[in-house]
Design a protein around this motif. Structure first.
Motif, short mmCIF file in Angstrom:
data_model
loop_
_atom_site.label_atom_id
_atom_site.label_comp_id
_atom_site.label_asym_id
_atom_site.label_seq_id
_atom_site.Cartn_x
_atom_site.Cartn_y
_atom_site.Cartn_z
N PRO A 1 91.57 39.75 4.94
CA PRO A 1 91.47 38.58 4.06
C PRO A 1 92.32 37.40 4.52
O PRO A 1 91.99 36.26 4.19
CB PRO A 1 91.95 39.12 2.71
CG PRO A 1 92.73 40.34 3.03
CD PRO A 1 92.11 40.93 4.25
N TYR B 1 90.23 35.08 6.30
CA TYR B 1 89.17 34.48 5.50
C TYR B 1 89.70 34.02 4.14
O TYR B 1 89.24 34.48 3.10
CB TYR B 1 88.03 35.49 5.29
CG TYR B 1 87.39 35.99 6.55
CD1 TYR B 1 86.27 35.37 7.09
CD2 TYR B 1 87.90 37.10 7.23
CE1 TYR B 1 85.68 35.83 8.25
CE2 TYR B 1 87.32 37.57 8.39
CZ TYR B 1 86.20 36.93 8.90
OH TYR B 1 85.63 37.38 10.06
N ALA C 1 85.72 40.22 5.90
CA ALA C 1 86.62 39.51 4.99
C ALA C 1 87.43 40.50 4.16
O ALA C 1 88.60 40.26 3.86
CB ALA C 1 85.82 38.58 4.08
N LEU C 2 86.81 41.61 3.80
CA LEU C 2 87.51 42.62 3.01
C LEU C 2 88.62 43.27 3.84
O LEU C 2 89.70 43.56 3.34
CB LEU C 2 86.51 43.68 2.56
CG LEU C 2 86.93 44.60 1.41
CD1 LEU C 2 87.15 43.80 0.15
CD2 LEU C 2 85.87 45.67 1.18
N HIS D 1 87.55 33.11 1.04
CA HIS D 1 86.81 34.14 0.30
C HIS D 1 87.69 35.00 -0.59
O HIS D 1 87.23 36.04 -1.10
CB HIS D 1 86.05 35.03 1.28
CG HIS D 1 85.03 34.30 2.09
ND1 HIS D 1 84.06 33.51 1.52
CD2 HIS D 1 84.81 34.26 3.44
CE1 HIS D 1 83.29 32.99 2.47
NE2 HIS D 1 83.73 33.43 3.64
N LEU D 2 88.94 34.62 -0.79
CA LEU D 2 89.84 35.45 -1.59
C LEU D 2 89.33 35.73 -3.01
O LEU D 2 89.52 36.85 -3.51
CB LEU D 2 91.23 34.83 -1.64
CG LEU D 2 92.03 34.92 -0.33
CD1 LEU D 2 93.38 34.23 -0.48
CD2 LEU D 2 92.24 36.37 0.08
N VAL E 1 87.02 38.55 -2.38
CA VAL E 1 87.75 39.72 -1.89
C VAL E 1 88.44 40.45 -3.03
O VAL E 1 88.42 41.69 -3.10
CB VAL E 1 88.77 39.31 -0.80
CG1 VAL E 1 89.73 40.45 -0.50
CG2 VAL E 1 88.04 38.88 0.47
N ARG F 1 87.49 44.34 -3.75
CA ARG F 1 88.45 45.44 -3.61
C ARG F 1 88.44 46.34 -4.84
O ARG F 1 88.58 47.56 -4.73
CB ARG F 1 89.86 44.87 -3.38
CG ARG F 1 90.08 44.40 -1.95
CD ARG F 1 91.45 43.82 -1.78
NE ARG F 1 91.81 43.72 -0.37
CZ ARG F 1 92.90 43.14 0.09
NH1 ARG F 1 93.74 42.58 -0.77
NH2 ARG F 1 93.17 43.11 1.37
#
Length: 332
Positions: free
Chosen positions: A34, A37, A30-31, A40-41, A44, A48
């Motif tokens: 993004p 996904y 996901a990282l 999942h922000l 994320v 980050r």
């Protein structure tokens, strides 16, 4: 397309469990991507910031390099999870991987993408560099996963409970077909619509199934002759993971009984477990339990046991309070 062949012993040996290592390792996908996904922000964005810290970045780099966008994972990095397994136990299992298995699993990934610099170094010196990889997983879990682990764990535990009941009620065939749209049960085997082209006999060892938050499109199989066969499948209701439910702004009920207890009453139109309430409200399970005890003592919620789980629901008295405060349609 993959096929998993079952004996009666394998059907009896299907088990469900949460894997802390899976969530830690797969979160890197996901990282790295993004856009794929979007749910999942919120995580994320926080992750980050964590990864930009130099002291974190340098220690996590071995994991980052093995989980680039599009990189297949070496199987030793996502071992099958047994019920109630803890992260430390899984890390010990990874650390104990024989060098020959590390090499084999790394080589099995290169048909999809060349190994990174760390992957090549690990291939050349698995005994010397495997501890660095284990440390990277541990650091990433502590920094990026642990703060949200109660929320993640609540969602995963709820899925395990749901699937276990489903397996008991419907049997293996219906269970697998409901587990994911890509799976079909053909009497003595599961057929998986995927690009992996595996034909695997479980040989009486059973199958560990681990729900995961960070797998989105298919079931990912970990099928080796020298370890417990496993599959990681997308968890249910992942879209609710990062939601935090609070009383409406200016809610009169929150001013009377407090925002925490008001939040729970807004959520308890349907019977719900403590773990689900913690996930939906953003509160810790301990805080939810304390509020529920007070609400139950006041006659505002009822509780009933279903198998291993206790479910709570608003009483008629709670409904009167919600309607009087203007919440004619409480959240269910």
């Amino acid at each position: 397309m993959s096929e998993l062949r079952f004996s009666l012993a394998d059907v009896a040996g299907v088990r469900l469990a949460v894997s802390p290592v899976n969530e830690t390792v797969m979160s890197m996908w996901a990282l790295a991507d993004p856009v794929r996904y979007p749910v999942h922000l919120p995580w994320v964005d926080r992750a980050r910031v964590i990864l930009r810290r130099p002291e974190v970045a340098v220690r996590v780099r071995p994991l980052t390099e093995l989980t680039w966008r599009g990189c297949p994972l070496p199987d030793f990095l996502t071992p099958a999870a047994r019920p109630n397994v803890e992260l430390a136990e899984q890390l010990d299992q990874i650390a104990a991987t024989p060098p020959a298995v590390v090499v084999r699993d790394l080589l099995s990934t290169i048909h999809r993408r060349p190994l990174s610099a760390f992957g090549l170094a690990l291939l050349a010196d698995p005994r010397g560099l495997l501890p660095r990889l284990v440390d990277a997983v541990r650091v990433w879990h502590d920094e990026a996963i642990a703060p949200d682990w109660p929320r993640l764990r609540a969602l995963l535990d709820a899925d395990v409970a749901y699937r276990a009941a489903q397996l008991a009620e419907t049997g293996a065939g219906r269970f697998f077909e409901q587990l994911h749209p890509s799976l079909r049960w053909l009497g003595d085997r599961v057929v998986s619509d995927d690009p992996f082209e595996r034909d695997f006999d479980l040989r009486g060892r059973g199958l560990a199934l681990n729900p995961t938050v960070f797998t989105d499109r298919r079931v990912l199989w970990n099928l080796l002759e020298d370890s417990l066969p496993a599959g990681a499948y997308p968890v249910r209701a992942v879209g609710t993971l990062w939601e935090v439910t609070t009383p409406p702004p200016g809610d009169p009920l929150a001013r009377v009984i407090g925002p925490g207890r008001a939040t729970l009453l807004h959520l308890l139109a349907a019977a719900t477990t403590t773990t689900d309430l913690a996930r939906l409200s953003g509160m810790s399970a301990g805080n939810v339990s304390q509020h529920l005890a007070a609400l139950h003592a006041a006659g505002l919620v009822s509780r009933s046991r279903q198998g291993r789980h206790v479910r709570y629901r608003n009483t008629d008295a709670a409904g009167v309070l919600l309607r009087a405060s203007g919440a004619a349609d409480p959240v269910g």
